[in-house]
Design a protein around this motif. Structure first.
Motif: not given
Ligand SMILES: [Zn+2]
Length: 94
Positions: A30, A65, A68, A33
């Protein structure tokens, strides 16, 4: 060898490499994050931008997060395009 042939070969090799990457590893980390699954606040980002060492990345999730949902993974763009094309083909040939 003409320049056009070299450019064509380079683009073909890049496309084939990216296709193989999307086939064997459809998920990437991701971007928000950085694959940790933890929510990174604006304060943490600001501290990291100023060069202050941030806290070590922990595996336990404090706050997931939002992008995601705490998984730390995202679907690669190439795989997303492949999935959409596959769905369109399946819907059209039913
Ligand atoms: Zn993330």
């Amino acid at each position: 060898m003409p320049l056009a042939v070299l450019v064509f070969l380079a683009l073909t090799a890049t496309a084939l490499g990216y296709s193989a990457l999307c086939f064997f590893s459809p998920f990437g980390p991701c971007r928000r994050c950085e694959g940790t699954g933890n929510h990174i606040s604006w304060w943490d980002k600001r501290r990291a931008a100023n060069g202050t060492p941030s806290r070590p990345k922990r595996r336990s999730i404090r706050k997931p997060c939002r992008r995601c949902k705490g998984t730390g993974a995202r679907l690669r763009i190439g795989r997303r395009i492949h999935n959409r094309a596959h769905k369109i083909h399946a819907d059209g040939t039913r």
